[in-house]
Write a protein that holds these residues in place. Structure first.
Motif, PDB file in Angstrom:
ATOM      1  N   SER A  17       0.840  -1.197   0.000  1.00  0.00           N
ATOM      2  CA  SER A  17       0.000   0.000   0.000  1.00  0.00           C
ATOM      3  C   SER A  17       0.873   1.245   0.000  1.00  0.00           C
ATOM      4  CB  SER A  17      -0.904   0.008   1.222  1.00  0.00           C
ATOM      5  OG  SER A  17      -0.167   0.336   2.379  1.00  0.00           O
ATOM      6  N   LYS A  18       0.266   2.360  -0.395  1.00  0.00           N
ATOM      7  CA  LYS A  18       0.998   3.624  -0.404  1.00  0.00           C
ATOM      8  C   LYS A  18       1.586   3.923   0.968  1.00  0.00           C
ATOM      9  CE  LYS A  18      -1.300   6.167  -4.018  1.00  0.00           C
ATOM     10  NZ  LYS A  18      -1.857   7.458  -4.375  1.00  0.00           N
ATOM     11  N   HIS A  19       0.822   3.670   1.985  1.00  0.00           N
ATOM     12  CA  HIS A  19       1.255   4.045   3.322  1.00  0.00           C
ATOM     13  C   HIS A  19       2.406   3.172   3.797  1.00  0.00           C
ATOM     14  CE1 HIS A  19      -2.061   6.686   3.130  1.00  0.00           C
ATOM     15  NE2 HIS A  19      -2.859   5.682   2.870  1.00  0.00           N
ATOM     16  N   PHE A  77       2.851   8.310  -5.497  1.00  0.00           N
ATOM     17  CA  PHE A  77       1.757   9.014  -6.155  1.00  0.00           C
ATOM     18  C   PHE A  77       1.186   8.268  -7.354  1.00  0.00           C
ATOM     19  CE2 PHE A  77       4.122  12.260  -3.869  1.00  0.00           C
ATOM     20  CZ  PHE A  77       3.099  12.825  -3.147  1.00  0.00           C
ATOM     21  N   LYS A  78       1.737   7.107  -7.676  1.00  0.00           N
ATOM     22  CA  LYS A  78       1.174   6.309  -8.772  1.00  0.00           C
ATOM     23  C   LYS A  78      -0.063   5.582  -8.280  1.00  0.00           C
ATOM     24  CE  LYS A  78       5.489   5.538 -11.192  1.00  0.00           C
ATOM     25  NZ  LYS A  78       6.495   4.562 -11.580  1.00  0.00           N
ATOM     26  N   ASP A  79      -1.016   5.401  -9.170  1.00  0.00           N
ATOM     27  CA  ASP A  79      -2.251   4.675  -8.825  1.00  0.00           C
ATOM     28  C   ASP A  79      -2.014   3.204  -8.777  1.00  0.00           C
ATOM     29  OD1 ASP A  79      -3.833   6.901  -8.477  1.00  0.00           O
ATOM     30  OD2 ASP A  79      -4.367   6.986 -10.596  1.00  0.00           O
TER      31      ASP A  79
END
Length: 65
Positions: free
Chosen positions: A2-4, A63-65
């Protein structure tokens, strides 16, 4: 990942603990944890990202989806 979780990975690339990061950013360790878990955004989050960039961490993947 995940991003986090990638925020934690970036911090670990610098060899910095959550406690050290909190001292550097002048925010609580709890805030660092909450940022890394996607629970808070705001000034602390911006400070976190700026610190990574300042230390040559490429955060583009964040920041990529």
């Amino acid at each position: 990942m995940s991003k986090h979780k990638s925020l934690k990975k970036y911090r670990e690339q610098l060899g910095i603990s959550q406690l050290d990061m909190s001292k550097i950013l002048q925010i609580s360790q709890s805030a660092v944890s909450q940022i890394e878990n996607g629970k808070i955004y705001g000034k602390g989050f911006v400070k976190y990202l700026k610190y990574l960039v300042k230390n040559n961490i490429d955060i583009n993947d964040y920041f990529k989806d």
